[in-house]
Design a protein around this motif. Structure first.
Motif, short mmCIF file in Angstrom:
data_model
loop_
_atom_site.label_atom_id
_atom_site.label_comp_id
_atom_site.label_asym_id
_atom_site.label_seq_id
_atom_site.Cartn_x
_atom_site.Cartn_y
_atom_site.Cartn_z
N ASP A 1 -3.45 21.19 37.98
CA ASP A 1 -2.67 22.13 37.15
C ASP A 1 -2.61 21.50 35.76
O ASP A 1 -2.06 20.43 35.59
N SER B 1 -1.50 24.88 31.12
CA SER B 1 -0.35 25.70 31.49
C SER B 1 0.68 25.97 30.38
O SER B 1 1.84 25.55 30.49
N HIS C 1 0.85 20.38 24.19
CA HIS C 1 -0.06 21.00 25.14
C HIS C 1 -1.47 20.44 25.01
O HIS C 1 -2.27 20.53 25.94
N GLY D 1 3.30 29.78 32.05
CA GLY D 1 4.74 30.05 31.97
C GLY D 1 4.95 31.51 31.62
O GLY D 1 5.06 31.86 30.45
N ARG E 1 -0.31 26.20 47.17
CA ARG E 1 -1.51 25.37 46.96
C ARG E 1 -1.93 24.68 48.26
O ARG E 1 -3.11 24.51 48.51
N TYR F 1 -0.52 17.50 38.90
CA TYR F 1 0.17 18.20 37.82
C TYR F 1 0.06 17.37 36.55
O TYR F 1 0.63 16.28 36.49
N VAL G 1 1.35 17.02 33.27
CA VAL G 1 2.50 17.52 32.50
C VAL G 1 3.21 16.32 31.85
O VAL G 1 3.24 15.23 32.43
N GLN H 1 9.02 15.87 31.89
CA GLN H 1 9.30 16.62 33.12
C GLN H 1 9.28 15.74 34.37
O GLN H 1 9.17 16.25 35.49
N HIS I 1 12.02 16.60 36.84
CA HIS I 1 11.70 17.86 37.53
C HIS I 1 10.74 17.62 38.70
O HIS I 1 10.99 18.09 39.82
N1 ARG Z 1 4.60 25.75 31.25
C1 ARG Z 1 5.07 24.39 31.27
C2 ARG Z 1 5.23 23.87 29.85
O1 ARG Z 1 4.52 24.24 28.98
C3 ARG Z 1 4.14 23.48 32.01
C4 ARG Z 1 3.87 23.86 33.44
C5 ARG Z 1 3.40 22.71 34.24
N2 ARG Z 1 3.11 23.02 35.60
C6 ARG Z 1 4.00 23.19 36.59
N3 ARG Z 1 3.57 23.47 37.79
N4 ARG Z 1 5.30 23.10 36.37
O2 ARG Z 1 6.06 23.05 29.60
#
Ligand code: ARG
Length: 581
Positions: free
Chosen positions: A122, A125, A136, A164, A321, A332, A334, A338, A341
């Motif tokens: 992932d 995103s 990003h 998102g 998944r 992930y 990210v 996060q 999270h």
């Molecule tokens: N949309 C989120 C952002 O831009 C990241 C998503 C990451 N993936 C997930 N499965 N939470 O901060």
């Protein structure tokens, strides 16, 4: 050097160390690259034996080096002791034969740990209606590089865009659109209009608290499937994806599936029910939570109004998944912000009894720190948009190219490859867990540790090869044939050639190490090393006008190999290699 060669050497010498604590595995682990390359290609420290053998390490090294020499291993040119180390020099023929083996593999040096396994990654995103920002960038380029590395290890990879695209903000946006659409030019600048509207809503909401109520009410309509609001939402998603696609194309990013947060809407109830069935759901101040441990705050599952959260959707998504996409590994990519999270989400999965929770990994990364941002204007003064960064980099690259090589054809294409490549490399060369300095001078320093420096080195190889081909009147296909038939017997390598050859031999190992640690920086700094080493070779030795024809052939073969590793390495990092620059 690579593990295959280490293993072979360890296998051939371990009997010499019988009755000492050094066994086959230990030897294999201890074999390292000597600090000084003139000492050889591998080195075995024997300090570990001093206590057991009650002798000083230099004496032990001398004794065992001579024992190893006695067994006469045919691929070793010499085995000598230097202050507690046994240094191994391999024969040129052996090294060149190994190199030939590496280049000859269908997909150069690929590993097989992922065979028969499926990996979901992932990455990128972004969030609908918001421009992708510089944060990003990391999620995008690190993700794409790890995706390539995973594929190199034989995994079947599914690149997933966890867009998102769900949450109360879409109610706000839909309401804002209904109020103000006539004031914006959605025909001409759809994405910009969307974002401007989003910013305006939040600015005005500060003095108009009822806006949030409208937003929440409109989101409830969206959740209930109201056709008008649903159509608006679909339009927002479409406009945004089109905008992002443009950036993904420039960065060479390809997702296989878009599974936005909205995709899980109809799976949330079931997910919450599963959590409840396990007796994990607790009521806390009107909201439902799962307690995940003493040092970690509880994971919020549903708000007091029953609405789902980011974590709820991630729980549903992880189950999807595993159950539907049947992944063996779930990554992930990210940011570090996060971490909590993902800790919470993975812990909840574990408490739910999913033993596969251990196969979910948060590949976190640090943030950008800006030095001389002065060269770039920021819209709204806050966020730094990815598109602006790429454009600026391409513009600067073009100026440099114009100055260095004014006659170059296709300048625009090359400037795009160099400008974008520079941004990607600057990101990937950093250990991802650390913050990244953003410094234009360094990013585009054609002589420094930069993407353009590596591209330039690959271009240098290509130019040498082009000249060789034209001198010998040889076509591209014939040249490949010619190289694959290069005769390694009786080749003698000089220092610079040896250094280059043994470095190139490490390529496949680097891919594996880089994947195992989920760190593209390992590959990036290796590629930089190859570029530097090739340039050392190029500056020291005559290639096309060497005295002996056999030296020309040998150096062309090494140039050909360096070009392959550089171009393949850059491709793995998603950086393009121009033909000329
Ligand atoms: N949309 C989120 C952002 O831009 C990241 C998503 C990451 N993936 C997930 N499965 N939470 O901060």
């Amino acid at each position: 050097m690579n593990n295959k060669i280490k293993k072979q050497l360890a296998h051939d010498i371990f009997t010499v160390f019988a009755n000492t604590p050094l066994d086959f595995e230990k030897i294999q682990k201890l074999l390292e690259k000597p600090k000084d390359p003139s000492m050889g290609q591998l080195s075995l420290p024997v300090f570990l034996l001093a206590k057991e053998l009650k002798k000083a390490p230099p004496a032990i090294a001398t004794e065992y080096a001579s024992k190893i020499s006695d067994i006469k291993i045919n691929y070793l040119q010499s085995c000598e002791s230097v202050s507690g180390f046994i240094n191994f020099k391999f024969t040129s023929e052996f090294l060149m034969l190994e190199l030939q083996g590496l280049l000859g593999q269908e997909a150069m040096g690929y590993g097989d740990q992922g065979h028969g396994k499926r990996l979901v990654i992932d990455y990128s995103s972004p969030n609908v209606a918001k421009p992708m920002n510089i944060g990003h960038l990391r999620a995008t380029v690190i993700g794409q590089a790890i995706r390539n590395l995973a594929a190199s290890q034989g995994f079947e990879v599914i690149g997933l865009n966890h867009l998102g695209d769900w949450g109360v903000q879409f109610g706000k946006l839909a309401w804002a659109y209904q109020q103000w659409k006539s004031e914006y030019d959605f025909e001409k600048a759809p994405f910009k209009s969307l974002f401007d509207m989003y910013v305006r809503f939040h600015d005005e909401a500060e003095n108009n608290p009822e806006y949030d109520e409208h937003g929440a009410a409109t989101f409830r309509k969206l959740e209930a499937g109201d056709p008008e609001v649903t159509d608006l939402w679909k339009m927002f998603v479409e406009i945004s994806l089109k905008e992002y696609q443009h950036l993904w194309d420039r960065l060479g990013v390809k997702h296989d599936l878009v599974r936005g947060e909205s995709f899980y809407s109809d799976q949330l109830e079931g997910t919450v029910q599963k959590i409840k069935d396990q007796g994990l759901l607790k009521l806390s101040q009107g909201a439902y939570v799962v307690e995940v441990g003493e040092d970690v705050p509880p994971c919020l599952i549903t708000k007091s109004d029953g609405a789902s959260l980011y974590a709820t959707r991630d729980l549903a998504s992880a189950i999807y998944r595993h159950d539907v996409l049947k992944c063996d590994v779930n990554l992930y990519v990210v940011g570090v912000d996060q971490t909590l999270h993902f800790n919470q989400v993975f812990k909840v999965l574990e408490l739910m009894g999913y033993e596969w929770a251990k196969d979910c990994h948060h590949i976190s990364f640090g943030m950008y720190r800006f030095k001389n941002i002065g060269k770039m204007s920021t819209r709204k003064g806050r966020a730094i948009f990815l598109e602006d960064v790429l454009n600026k980099s391409v513009e600067l690259a073009k100026e440099i190219i114009q100055e260095k090589n004014p006659d170059l054809k296709a300048k625009d294409i090359v400037a795009e490859q160099v400008g974008v490549g520079a941004i990607i490399f600057n990101d990937l060369i950093n250990d991802r867990v650390r913050d990244v300095d953003f410094d234009w001078d360094r990013i585009l320093d054609f002589e420094g540790d930069s993407g353009p420096y590596i591209q330039y080195s690959a271009v240098r190889c290509k130019s040498v090869l082009r000249k060789y081909k034209s001198q010998h009147n040889i076509s591209d296909t014939d040249f490949e044939q010619h190289m694959s038939k290069f005769d390694v017997s009786e080749v003698e390598l000089e220092t610079e050639e040896l250094n280059l050859c043994s470095l190139l031999l490490g390529y496949s190992q680097i891919l594996t190490d880089s994947y195992d640690k989920f760190k593209p920086s390992i590959l990036a700094s290796y590629v930089l090393d190859v570029a530097r080493t090739y340039n050392g070779f190029y500056n020291k030795l005559r290639i096309l006008n060497a005295d002996q024809p056999s030296d020309i052939e040998k150096r062309i073969y090494l140039t050909y190999s360096a070009n392959k590793v550089l171009s393949e390495g850059l491709r793995m990092l998603n950086i393009q290699t121009p033909e000329e620059m």
